[in-house]
Design a protein around this motif. Structure first.
Motif, PDB file in Angstrom:
ATOM      1  N   MET A  56       4.625  -1.574  -4.038  1.00 22.51           N
ATOM      2  CA  MET A  56       4.003  -2.720  -3.386  1.00 22.51           C
ATOM      3  C   MET A  56       4.978  -3.398  -2.423  1.00 22.51           C
ATOM      4  N   ILE A  57       6.244  -3.536  -2.832  1.00 18.69           N
ATOM      5  CA  ILE A  57       7.243  -4.167  -1.966  1.00 18.69           C
ATOM      6  C   ILE A  57       7.467  -3.336  -0.712  1.00 18.69           C
ATOM      7  N   ALA A  58       7.541  -2.014  -0.873  1.00 21.68           N
ATOM      8  CA  ALA A  58       7.727  -1.132   0.285  1.00 21.68           C
ATOM      9  C   ALA A  58       6.565  -1.267   1.266  1.00 21.68           C
ATOM     10  N   LEU A 109      -1.826  -2.616  -8.516  1.00 17.67           N
ATOM     11  CA  LEU A 109      -2.510  -1.427  -8.018  1.00 17.67           C
ATOM     12  C   LEU A 109      -4.012  -1.615  -7.842  1.00 17.67           C
ATOM     13  N   ALA A 110      -4.663  -2.258  -8.820  1.00 15.06           N
ATOM     14  CA  ALA A 110      -6.115  -2.407  -8.756  1.00 15.06           C
ATOM     15  C   ALA A 110      -6.534  -3.623  -7.939  1.00 15.06           C
ATOM     16  N   ILE A 111      -6.038  -4.800  -8.315  1.00 12.25           N
ATOM     17  CA  ILE A 111      -6.491  -6.032  -7.661  1.00 12.25           C
ATOM     18  C   ILE A 111      -6.060  -6.078  -6.207  1.00 12.25           C
ATOM     19  N   GLU A 169       7.786 -15.586   4.052  1.00 10.42           N
ATOM     20  CA  GLU A 169       8.572 -16.175   2.975  1.00 10.42           C
ATOM     21  C   GLU A 169       8.471 -15.370   1.685  1.00 10.42           C
ATOM     22  N   MET A 170       7.379 -14.639   1.524  1.00  8.87           N
ATOM     23  CA  MET A 170       7.210 -13.818   0.324  1.00  8.87           C
ATOM     24  C   MET A 170       8.186 -12.645   0.339  1.00  8.87           C
ATOM     25  N   LEU A 171       8.458 -12.123   1.525  1.00 11.37           N
ATOM     26  CA  LEU A 171       9.403 -11.018   1.652  1.00 11.37           C
ATOM     27  C   LEU A 171      10.822 -11.460   1.340  1.00 11.37           C
ATOM     28  N   ARG A 172      11.114 -12.741   1.586  1.00 10.75           N
ATOM     29  CA  ARG A 172      12.474 -13.246   1.381  1.00 10.75           C
ATOM     30  C   ARG A 172      12.766 -13.602  -0.078  1.00 10.75           C
ATOM     31  N   LEU A 173      11.766 -14.037  -0.824  1.00 15.02           N
ATOM     32  CA  LEU A 173      12.030 -14.532  -2.175  1.00 15.02           C
ATOM     33  C   LEU A 173      11.094 -13.972  -3.237  1.00 15.02           C
ATOM     34  N   ASP A 174       9.808 -14.209  -3.090  1.00 16.28           N
ATOM     35  CA  ASP A 174       8.862 -14.033  -4.198  1.00 16.28           C
ATOM     36  C   ASP A 174       8.749 -12.597  -4.699  1.00 16.28           C
ATOM     37  N   LEU A 175       8.755 -11.635  -3.781  1.00 19.65           N
ATOM     38  CA  LEU A 175       8.643 -10.238  -4.206  1.00 19.65           C
ATOM     39  C   LEU A 175       9.859  -9.821  -5.034  1.00 19.65           C
ATOM     40  N   MET A 213      -5.651   1.791  -0.154  1.00 15.66           N
ATOM     41  CA  MET A 213      -6.046   3.090  -0.706  1.00 15.66           C
ATOM     42  C   MET A 213      -4.866   3.785  -1.373  1.00 15.66           C
ATOM     43  N   ILE A 214      -3.656   3.588  -0.829  1.00 13.49           N
ATOM     44  CA  ILE A 214      -2.461   4.152  -1.471  1.00 13.49           C
ATOM     45  C   ILE A 214      -2.276   3.544  -2.858  1.00 13.49           C
ATOM     46  N   LEU A 215      -2.445   2.216  -2.951  1.00 12.82           N
ATOM     47  CA  LEU A 215      -2.315   1.536  -4.240  1.00 12.82           C
ATOM     48  C   LEU A 215      -3.367   2.029  -5.237  1.00 12.82           C
ATOM     49  N   LEU A 216      -4.601   2.223  -4.759  1.00 13.38           N
ATOM     50  CA  LEU A 216      -5.665   2.695  -5.646  1.00 13.38           C
ATOM     51  C   LEU A 216      -5.428   4.137  -6.084  1.00 13.38           C
ATOM     52  N   ALA A 217      -4.832   4.949  -5.199  1.00 16.45           N
ATOM     53  CA  ALA A 217      -4.490   6.320  -5.579  1.00 16.45           C
ATOM     54  C   ALA A 217      -3.424   6.318  -6.670  1.00 16.45           C
ATOM     55  N   ALA A 218      -2.449   5.414  -6.550  1.00 17.43           N
ATOM     56  CA  ALA A 218      -1.424   5.284  -7.584  1.00 17.43           C
ATOM     57  C   ALA A 218      -2.051   4.822  -8.898  1.00 17.43           C
TER      58      ALA A 218
END
Length: 307
Positions: free
Chosen positions: A115-117, A244-246, A261-267, A130-135
């Protein structure tokens, strides 16, 4: 402002009640149809307990509040580890020995890294969804072919439930969940704008905690019944489904821009919280009350930084 606060509280109450009823009805229906406890636990219950997060994220994304949609998923994963496990450990020490969740933990870390990538592309769009759902499909296949379930983990109130009661649970859950999601998103968005707080921060804190209340209630209840170990499986499974699902379903329906800001801290806080579970799930160290208190303090510090 009173109206907005009432909308948020009312939405949270409906989400908790609706999620509980939907899970009861879905488990009862599955058992009536002859599905094994394993399939019930890994599919119906897992999706059912994630229904509040799914409904809130979809509702927020369709209303243009992508910050709430993204924040809800990331914030829920942080809260699941630091708040749910923290509070549960305060209620009862969580013994991890004899509960092999190493592979599931590795899947949770893998889902977080994936997800971070994808987030660094700047948008979780339909292709990323779709990548997340495939995973997710790979994770489900692996769990269904290798997992084992304990029949005692199925809520006893659903065993032997009649068709009428099952239909009532399902119907009430399906009505209350979307209603609660709409109220929560509307109230939270108005509060954010009134105080100049971004939708992302509201999603990461208030909405994330709100949609995690069913898991919190279930984990604490398990602890009080002497089954605190079940909280570990609930958290790990919920975090995998959230990512993956939601996020996958929401992105396919409505692409989600990733707040800078999510890329800098939250993830990274999300990934760090997941990694904190390594000694407990890989080495069999019990989650004691001091550890639970430390988890809750960590979440408080994180929330303070956001606000």
């Amino acid at each position: 402002m009173v109206v907005e606060i009432l909308l948020v509280l009312g939405g949270l109450a409906l989400l908790v009640l609706g999620g509980d009823l939907l899970v009861k009805g879905a488990v009862g229906l599955s058992l009536k149809l002859g599905m094994t406890p394993l399939v019930v636990g890994l599919t119906v219950v897992a999706f059912g307990t994630s229904a509040p997060e799914l409904l809130v994220s979809l509702s927020a994304a369709l209303k243009g509040s992508s910050g709430i949609a993204m924040g809800n998923v990331v914030g829920s994963n942080i809260a699941n580890v630091l708040v749910i496990l923290g509070v549960t450990a305060l209620v009862s020490v969580i013994v991890t020995k004899g509960h092999d969740l190493r592979e599931s933990w590795a899947m949770m870390i893998g889902a977080s890294v994936l997800m971070i990538a994808l987030a660094f592309t700047g948008e979780i769009g339909r292709i990323e969804g779709m990548i997340l759902l495939a995973a997710l499909a790979l994770v489900l296949w692996r769990q269904l072919t290798t997992g084992r379930a304990d029949e005692a983990d199925v809520d006893g109130t659903t065993l032997g439930a009649g068709w009428g009661r099952i239909a009532l649970w399902l119907g009430a859950g399906l009505v209350l969940l979307p209603l609660g999601a709409n109220l929560l998103v509307a109230g939270a968005s108005d509060i954010a704008r009134a105080f100049g707080i971004s939708d992302t921060v509201i999603g990461l804190t208030l909405v994330a905690i709100g949609t995690s209340l069913p898991e919190l209630a279930a984990s604490v209840a398990s602890a009080l019944k002497g089954r605190a170990d079940m909280a570990l499986g609930n958290v790990v499974g919920s975090n995998i489904f959230n990512l993956l699902a939601i996020l996958g379903i929401t992105a396919v329906v409505s692409p989600l821009p990733v707040p800078p800001e999510m890329l800098r801290l939250d993830l990274w806080v999300m990934l760090g919280a997941s990694l904190l579970l390594a000694p407990f799930l890989l080495r069999g160290v019990s989650l004691s009350r001091p550890v639970g208190a430390a988890f809750v303090v960590m979440y408080g510090a994180y929330a303070w930084v956001l606000l």
